[in-house]
Design a protein around this motif. Structure first.
Motif, PDB file in Angstrom:
ATOM      1  N   LYS A   6     -26.112  33.237  24.825  1.00  0.00           N
ATOM      2  CA  LYS A   6     -25.746  32.304  25.894  1.00  0.00           C
ATOM      3  C   LYS A   6     -24.257  32.431  26.219  1.00  0.00           C
ATOM      4  CE  LYS A   6     -28.110  29.921  27.588  1.00  0.00           C
ATOM      5  NZ  LYS A   6     -28.867  30.055  28.852  1.00  0.00           N
ATOM      6  N   TYR A  31     -22.099  34.276  30.058  1.00  0.00           N
ATOM      7  CA  TYR A  31     -21.072  33.707  30.921  1.00  0.00           C
ATOM      8  C   TYR A  31     -19.884  34.650  31.115  1.00  0.00           C
ATOM      9  CZ  TYR A  31     -23.215  29.056  31.101  1.00  0.00           C
ATOM     10  OH  TYR A  31     -24.061  28.006  31.350  1.00  0.00           O
ATOM     11  N   GLN A  50     -18.686  34.968  34.718  1.00  0.00           N
ATOM     12  CA  GLN A  50     -18.091  33.724  35.219  1.00  0.00           C
ATOM     13  C   GLN A  50     -16.716  33.488  34.621  1.00  0.00           C
ATOM     14  OE1 GLN A  50     -21.275  34.254  34.435  1.00  0.00           O
ATOM     15  NE2 GLN A  50     -22.631  32.617  35.150  1.00  0.00           N
ATOM     16  N   GLN A  79     -17.392  24.179  30.265  1.00  0.00           N
ATOM     17  CA  GLN A  79     -18.355  23.108  30.005  1.00  0.00           C
ATOM     18  C   GLN A  79     -19.813  23.535  30.166  1.00  0.00           C
ATOM     19  OE1 GLN A  79     -17.190  20.204  28.719  1.00  0.00           O
ATOM     20  NE2 GLN A  79     -19.369  19.888  28.233  1.00  0.00           N
ATOM     21  N   PRO A  80     -20.173  24.356  31.157  1.00  0.00           N
ATOM     22  CA  PRO A  80     -21.590  24.766  31.224  1.00  0.00           C
ATOM     23  C   PRO A  80     -22.072  25.451  29.951  1.00  0.00           C
ATOM     24  CG  PRO A  80     -20.496  25.251  33.290  1.00  0.00           C
ATOM     25  CD  PRO A  80     -19.414  24.825  32.336  1.00  0.00           C
ATOM     26  N   LEU A  81     -21.236  26.258  29.328  1.00  0.00           N
ATOM     27  CA  LEU A  81     -21.610  26.872  28.050  1.00  0.00           C
ATOM     28  C   LEU A  81     -21.804  25.790  26.992  1.00  0.00           C
ATOM     29  CD1 LEU A  81     -21.938  29.145  25.929  1.00  0.00           C
ATOM     30  CD2 LEU A  81     -19.427  29.138  25.727  1.00  0.00           C
ATOM     31  N   ASP A  97     -22.513  22.687  27.368  1.00  0.00           N
ATOM     32  CA  ASP A  97     -23.721  21.905  27.666  1.00  0.00           C
ATOM     33  C   ASP A  97     -24.974  22.654  27.222  1.00  0.00           C
ATOM     34  OD1 ASP A  97     -22.151  19.935  28.772  1.00  0.00           O
ATOM     35  OD2 ASP A  97     -22.481  20.559  30.852  1.00  0.00           O
ATOM     36  N   ASP A  98     -24.997  23.954  27.461  1.00  0.00           N
ATOM     37  CA  ASP A  98     -26.156  24.750  27.052  1.00  0.00           C
ATOM     38  C   ASP A  98     -26.304  24.738  25.533  1.00  0.00           C
ATOM     39  OD1 ASP A  98     -26.841  25.422  29.627  1.00  0.00           O
ATOM     40  OD2 ASP A  98     -25.800  27.358  29.605  1.00  0.00           O
TER      41      ASP A  98
END
Length: 623
Positions: free
Chosen positions: A373, A377, A380, A418-420, A422-423
């Motif tokens: 995961k 990213y 990004q 933050q998306p990482l 959150d995952d």
């Protein structure tokens, strides 16, 4: 350890040692004088030629013409060495390994010398892992595999201390004239020549059996300007550094300005910024913003293979200038001075985090899923201007230190991450993170980038992944990571993009592989192995690194490339891997500026016919 070179040569072993025996190493002592270091024949005058100009060998069914080494008829005679020493101001010295003081006797190519010194041995034992301590030594190799791991610190002085693959003699250059004299002597006497500044090298380029070293580390001059006036349109701020200036010295000087400035450097503060780093390209935490160090170069002063000091910039010797910017270390000349663009320094934020067994309740599958995961990213991260340094080790060890956000607040940096996070939370993974904002990037650099250690022994490889590789085959990339660890190696990753902040109109201004403008992750693979391991074990390990460890990375990343300073030099199609479509032009430039092969560095332009035969000792050209 006081002794004259004459005492080394008094031994009959000097001219009778067999090259195929265990390789021998050399380093130097400031108390060594140059007398009587000649060979057994005087068949050739300085600059002349004769049948003794080469040593001819047959090895593994092939014929070779080899550079002259101690014991050969073409090895320079006593008078020639004395003349060279006089020319370089008495700075020609014999080399002895860093920890030879822990042994009763050093057995080098120039004979034996009594070396035991309890105080110096204690110093070597305490400082052997210190990069800076080793850097200050004239011929030490920071990573020891390509020295044959000879003469490591020991508590048993009766152990054997041989020369390994260390050089035989060196010039501690104090002036440009010393460098010129060394280059011409090596050329005219057909000696293997090694250019050494810091020895900060994974591939053995700073050492070489039987070689003459020119040490450039003493060139420490730094000058700054707010308004550069040179051969290009650039008129901004710049720094000019001597060959021996290291990253921490240049950055400290720039930080002292008001307002502070910054330059592109490697992530390791002890690396020299005017030699192998820029000639390999020079990536670092600011590459996302300004490209490679090579992309910021404005001018070089360089001694070429004919011993001439030349200027190389956009208008004077532009082909040489282009080649020196990423075209291969120790391939086109000896850089004695370099001028680079500098930039305003900004406040910067850095984040660190890690995952171990406790974060995933010992579930290795979940641990790998978390890394997958994270790696998904990559694009990004670099598209948002971040630089990410991470490590993956056996034992479920994953560290990220740091993620760098230049000109970003802590909140801005964490918003990108933050998306990482959150995952990971949704996957049931627990983790700690720390984010800090620093007044300047320089402050972050000193606080978050860890000091590296010297004295390690390993084979090194690596590969990069293109942005399309990450987008289309992240699962395959993670499988290749697993394959690395399953074969006894580990990984160090650097997420950056060499084209993100650099205008596309400038991409072709350096010799760097064009593929680096579209990557998002660069890996170093490290396979621990003692340099004095049995030959069969070394050969087997090299096959594992080339074919299995790095082979898996290459298969998973067909749009990637290899970085010459941190990769396997024995990989297939290294010309394309390192330079892509730029290689034919580099080969032409090499043939123009160094047609006879005065300079040598493994797997650089024009070295296809050169090999280190007889178990990695003699440097020879295949006939």
């Amino acid at each position: 350890m006081r002794a004259s070179i004459a005492s080394f040569l008094s031994s009959a072993l000097l001219l009778t040692q067999q090259v195929a025996a265990a390789p021998t190493n050399t380093s130097i002592t400031n108390e060594t004088t140059v007398e009587d270091i000649g060979g057994g024949a005087s068949a050739r005058t300085l600059g002349g030629a004769s049948i003794f100009e080469w040593t001819y060998k047959r090895w593994n069914g092939a014929n070779y013409a080899c550079k002259c080494a101690p014991g050969d008829l073409c090895w320079p005679n006593q008078l020639q060495w004395k003349l060279l020493n006089a020319t370089v101001g008495g700075n020609l010295q014999v080399s002895i390994p860093p920890a030879a003081s822990c042994y009763n006797t050093f057995q080098g190519l120039l004979g034996n010398i009594s070396t035991y010194d309890a105080a110096k041995c204690a110093e070597a034992q305490a400082n052997f892992p210190s990069e800076q301590w080793q850097i200050e030594l004239p011929t030490a190799g920071l990573w020891t595999y390509f020295t044959n791991d000879t003469c490591r610190p020991t508590t048993n002085p009766t152990d054997s201390c041989t020369g390994g693959y260390f050089p035989t003699l060196y010039i501690k250059a104090k002036t440009i004239a010393h460098i010129q004299a060394g280059v011409l002597f090596a050329k005219n006497q057909n000696l293997r020549l090694v250019i050494r500044n810091t020895g900060h090298d994974f591939l053995g380029r700073s050492v070489g059996w039987g070689a003459l070293v020119i040490n450039t580390h003493g060139f420490k001059d730094i000058s700054l300007t707010n308004s550069y006036r040179g051969a290009c349109d650039y008129t901004g701020s710049a720094i000019t550094v001597g060959a021996g200036v290291q990253a921490f010295e240049a950055l400290k000087k720039l930080n002292s300005l008001s307002p502070p400035k910054i330059m592109v450097t490697g992530e390791c503060a002890t690396v020299g910024v005017a030699g192998g780093l820029v000639q390999g390209g020079g990536h670092g935490p600011l590459t996302n913003f300004y490209g490679f160090l090579a992309d910021t170069a404005l001018e070089f002063k360089v001694v070429t293979a004919d011993g001439v000091l030349r200027t190389a910039n956009a208008k004077v010797n532009p082909d040489l200038f282009w080649a020196l910017k990423g075209g291969g270390p120790s391939a086109f000349g000896v850089i004695v001075q370099a001028t680079y663009k500098t930039f305003n320094d900004y406040f910067s934020s850095g984040t660190t985090f890690a995952l171990g067994p406790a974060n995933v309740n010992g579930n290795e599958t979940l641990w790998w899923d978390a890394i997958a995961k994270f790696h998904s990213y990559s694009n990004q991260f670099v598209d948002n201007g971040l630089y990410v340094y991470y490590e993956i080790y056996p034992g479920m060890t994953f560290r990220v230190q740091p993620v760098v956000g230049v000109n970003k607040t802590a909140a801005q940096l964490e918003a990108i991450l933050q998306p990482l996070f959150d995952d990971w939370t949704a996957m049931g993974i627990t983790f700690d993170k720390a984010t800090t904002t620093y007044p300047t990037f320089y402050d972050l650099y000193n606080a978050l980038f860890e000091i590296e250690a010297a004295g390690n022994s390993a084979l090194t490889g690596g590969w990069t992944f293109g942005k399309t590789d990450v987008a289309n085959n992240n699962a395959g990339i993670i499988d290749s990571f697993k394959n690395v660890l399953n074969n006894g190696a580990f990984l160090v990753g650097h997420m950056w993009n060499g084209g993100h902040g650099l205008p596309q109109s400038e991409w072709a201004n350096s010799a760097i592989n064009p593929r680096f403008r579209n990557v998002s992750d660069k890996l170093i693979t490290i396979l621990p192995l003692a340099g004095n391991a049995p030959l069969a074990e070394k050969e087997a390990a090299q096959r594992v690194l080339t074919d299995i460890v790095d082979g898996g990375l290459r298969a998973a990343g067909p749009n990637g490339a290899a970085y010459i300073n941190e990769a396997d030099p024995f990989q297939p199609n290294w010309q394309t891997a390192f330079w892509g479509t730029n290689y034919p032009k580099l080969l032409q430039i090499r043939q123009k500026w160094d047609p006879s092969g005065v300079f040598y560095s493994v797997s650089t332009p024009g070295t296809e016919k050169w090999e280190q035969i007889e178990y990695g000792t003699r440097l020879c050209k295949k006939l």
